[in-house]
Design an enzyme around this catalytic site. Structure first.
Site, mmCIF file in Angstrom:
data_model
loop_
_atom_site.group_PDB
_atom_site.id
_atom_site.type_symbol
_atom_site.label_atom_id
_atom_site.label_comp_id
_atom_site.label_asym_id
_atom_site.label_seq_id
_atom_site.Cartn_x
_atom_site.Cartn_y
_atom_site.Cartn_z
ATOM 1 N N CYS A 41 0.831 -1.207 0.000
ATOM 2 C CA CYS A 41 0.000 0.000 0.000
ATOM 3 C C CYS A 41 0.856 1.243 0.000
ATOM 4 O O CYS A 41 1.538 1.478 -0.968
ATOM 5 C CB CYS A 41 -1.079 0.012 1.063
ATOM 6 N N ARG A 90 -5.599 4.416 -1.403
ATOM 7 C CA ARG A 90 -5.135 3.113 -1.871
ATOM 8 C C ARG A 90 -5.814 1.958 -1.118
ATOM 9 O O ARG A 90 -5.748 0.820 -1.562
ATOM 10 C CB ARG A 90 -3.614 3.004 -1.668
ATOM 11 N N TRP A 131 -1.979 -3.138 3.384
ATOM 12 C CA TRP A 131 -3.076 -3.993 2.952
ATOM 13 C C TRP A 131 -2.545 -5.413 2.970
ATOM 14 O O TRP A 131 -1.575 -5.736 2.300
ATOM 15 C CB TRP A 131 -3.550 -3.598 1.551
ATOM 16 N N ASN A 179 6.196 -2.434 0.326
ATOM 17 C CA ASN A 179 5.072 -2.740 -0.552
ATOM 18 C C ASN A 179 5.478 -3.889 -1.452
ATOM 19 O O ASN A 179 6.601 -3.923 -1.955
ATOM 20 C CB ASN A 179 4.703 -1.542 -1.432
ATOM 21 N N GLU A 233 -19.580 -5.069 -15.366
ATOM 22 C CA GLU A 233 -19.091 -3.950 -14.570
ATOM 23 C C GLU A 233 -20.114 -3.563 -13.502
ATOM 24 O O GLU A 233 -19.741 -3.260 -12.360
ATOM 25 C CB GLU A 233 -18.779 -2.764 -15.481
ATOM 26 N N LYS A 252 -19.357 -3.543 -9.473
ATOM 27 C CA LYS A 252 -19.542 -2.389 -8.592
ATOM 28 C C LYS A 252 -20.378 -2.759 -7.368
ATOM 29 O O LYS A 252 -20.067 -2.365 -6.244
ATOM 30 C CB LYS A 252 -20.226 -1.243 -9.353
ATOM 31 N N HIS A 306 -28.587 -21.455 -20.900
ATOM 32 C CA HIS A 306 -27.490 -22.422 -20.822
ATOM 33 C C HIS A 306 -26.996 -22.627 -19.389
ATOM 34 O O HIS A 306 -25.899 -23.136 -19.194
ATOM 35 C CB HIS A 306 -26.339 -21.985 -21.724
ATOM 36 N N LYS A 315 -6.739 0.321 -3.932
ATOM 37 C CA LYS A 315 -6.951 1.097 -5.149
ATOM 38 C C LYS A 315 -5.980 0.702 -6.247
ATOM 39 O O LYS A 315 -6.355 0.527 -7.391
ATOM 40 C CB LYS A 315 -6.799 2.595 -4.839
#
Length: 606
Positions: free
Chosen positions: A2, A27, A74, A98, A478, A482, A501, A601
């Site tokens: 991070c 981030r 993170w 990192n 997308e 979200k 299917h 991020k």
């Protein structure tokens, strides 16, 4: 992985280290910490959770000095906890890191066998222990730091401090970015130039394999062969204090509403509004291109999946779209007339960067679509197209996505013009449609009260199905991403024609289904698929335009009517209600919209 901040000078650093960490909050992170040098030794403070918890630790036990390093973590190895938080310390050495050390277990076993005692579960601690072992064997800190780097396998950015040398910091990068800032009587280290904004604009972007010794009097930089080198000092345009939500509750909400400006700025770079010509004709040798090899991750991958329809439909140029983390492992066939198209908001996405390097090594022309101008991908591609979304703080991408779609639309149209697939009148017509996009997005934002009302219906859902066909299939993917990113509701996107299917087995009475279907050539087929799920008791939210709403005419369907607009920009405009729906569901549920759990991020490790 991070955020990293380091300061070495003559004045106290703790408050500024905290300030720098706050600039890197976008981030995402699960713990934070710092270590400072005050001439009497090294003092370390760490806390699980948000930076405010670290500030509480400092209130209870103040620590300050003229040099220090700080980090937001993170978790990649070891659960989020105080003991796993950075900085990690071994003797007089403290480090922040990192990335991922791939051979950490071998190094840990070796160091433990030699008597070194580990306190954390992390891979990062081996870096501190390895350096400290070198110091204990009689090496100077600089020698021990340099000797440790070749032993590390993986991607990393490292900043280190040594209690016996309080006027120096050490840093290194390999596969993860690290920036050196040059100030008056002080130097800085940071994950990116934004971390240093407000303190200095003079920055040095370390190149792959570089390491640095920084002090009040400047920085010595060495390459991966330990040869001292000179790297160019550049002027950063990163802006301190930008992180202001203004009138909005969350950065994500603010950034959704910034999209008309973000798309307008992007269009201004790539469309001549006077001549209605695309300025992207020369972004690559389009006329001679054999095909496009497109790679990205997450939301950027879905932007490329939309762009595939544009490039193939307009420019008649074949496109293969790959998730970047999969691309190079399938041993792709790459020809020297291929265009490798890489999309990344940050320009630091590790898998996308690896795909870029793989394509470049095979002789392909590399073209990047990136939002951050001071990033690794920008520096390594043959040509770059910079989106103009501005800093995006919310982890779930919104304005960066629509800016990417806008830039990709311009690239596809420019390629079509360069390949003779558009005559001047057709090119001008497409340009006019694209130039309408900011206005149409603004109109779509006016749908927010109705979307917020519908969001109440989804807050108790366990699963939500998203459907689309053609260019709206990636939009369905997308939209589902979200929702699950920020509301933690399981959601899946499917091509509507695939229902029979298998996925239709998931439908039961009351199942929420979001259908993305502005009126187009496939609308009637999508309508038929929608009726199939309606017959099985699904609760349907249809996102369409006025023409589609008239054709649907179903009393049991909640219809969101988006602005009527040209087909070329429908995917860009349709993204807005999908974002708003996810945002309001998450907001109603009370989740951490801007920093959802387990997400970062910028993903700078594989």
């Amino acid at each position: 992985m991070c955020g990293i901040v380091g300061i070495v000078g003559s004045s106290t650093v703790t408050n500024r280290l905290i300030e720098g960490l706050k600039r890197l909050e976008y981030r995402g992170y699960d713990s934070a910490g710092l270590a400072v040098l005050n001439g009497d030794g090294l003092e370390r403070r760490r806390a699980k959770g948000k930076i405010v918890n670290l500030e509480t630790e400092l209130d209870a036990a103040p620590a300050d000095g003229s040099a220090g390093i700080a980090h937001t973590r993170w978790a990649t190895h070891g659960k989020p906890s105080q003991v796993n938080a950075h900085p990690h310390q071994a003797g007089a050495v403290a480090i922040v890191h990192n990335g991922i050390i791939e051979n950490f277990q071998d190094l840990r076993d070796e160091l433990a066998a030699a008597g070194r005692v580990f306190e954390s579960e992390t891979d990062s601690e081996v870096v501190a222990q390895l350096i400290a072992a070198g110091v204990d064997d009689g090496l100077t800190m600089t020698e021990a730091f340099a000797a440790a780097l070749p032993r590390l396998k993986g991607a990393y950015a490292i900043a280190a401090a040594f209690a016996d040398e309080p006027d120096r910091l050490w840093g290194a990068r390999a596969g993860s970015p690290l920036v050196v800032g040059i100030g008056e009587g002080e130097s800085f280290l940071g994950s990116d130039s934004l971390a240093l904004a407000g303190w200095t604009r003079r920055v040095i972007y370390l190149e792959e394999g570089d390491w640095v010794v920084a002090g009040p009097d400047g920085a010595q930089i060495f390459d991966q062969d330990d040869r001292e080198v000179i790297r160019q000092v550049q002027i950063s345009n990163a802006v301190a204090g930008f992180a202001d939500k203004g009138e909005y509750r969350h950065f994500m909400e603010k950034e959704i509403h910034e999209q008309p400006d973000a798309v307008s700025r992007t269009l201004s770079r790539f469309v001549d509004a006077a001549t209605h010509q695309f300025l992207t004709r020369d972004a690559a040798e389009w006329a001679d291109a054999g095909r496009i090899l497109a790679s990205a991750c997450g939301t950027a991958y879905y932007a490329l999946s939309v762009a595939k329809y544009w490039f193939e439909g307009l420019a008649r140029l074949g496109v293969e779209v790959d998730i970047a983390s999969e691309f190079r492992y399938r041993a792709p066939v790459i020809n020297d007339n291929d265009v490798a198209l890489l999309v990344s908001q940050s320009g630091e996405t590790a898998d996308t960067l690896a795909a870029l390097r793989h394509c470049r090594a095979a002789g392909a022309f590399t073209l990047g679509v990136v939002n951050m101008p001071e990033s690794t991908i920008v520096r390594e591609v043959d040509q770059v197209v910079l989106t103009q979304a501005g800093p995006e703080i919310g982890v779930a991408s919104t304005k960066a996505f629509t800016a990417q779609l806008t830039a990709l639309a311009c690239l596809a149209a420019g390629a079509a013009a360069a390949r003779g697939q558009l005559d001047p009148q057709q090119e001008a017509s497409l340009a006019r449609v694209l130039l309408e996009a900011p206005r149409r997005i603004n109109e779509a934002l006016a749908m927010e009260p109705e979307i917020e009302r519908l969001a109440h219906q989804l807050t108790s859902a366990r699963d939500v199905l998203y459907l689309g066909r053609g260019v709206f299939y990636p939009l369905a993917l997308e939209g589902a991403l979200k929702l699950k990113e920020i509301s933690y509701i399981h959601a899946e996107g499917y091509a509507a024609g695939e229902l029979k299917h298998g996925p239709i087995a998931l439908i039961e009475e009351g199942s929420p289904v979001v259908v993305v279907a502005p009126n187009d050539a496939l609308f009637e087929k999508t309508l038929s698929n929608m009726q199939e799920v309606a017959a099985r008791g699904a609760r349907i939210i249809l996102i369409t335009d006025a023409d589609g709403a008239k054709l649907a005419q179903a009393s049991d369907v909640e219809t969101l009517v988006m602005p009527q607009c040209g087909a070329f920009i429908q995917p860009i405009v349709a993204a807005i209600p999908l974002q708003l729906l996810a945002y309001h569901v998450a907001s109603l549920k009370g989740t951490d919209v801007d920093q959802p759990r387990n997400l970062a991020k910028s993903v700078t490790v594989e």
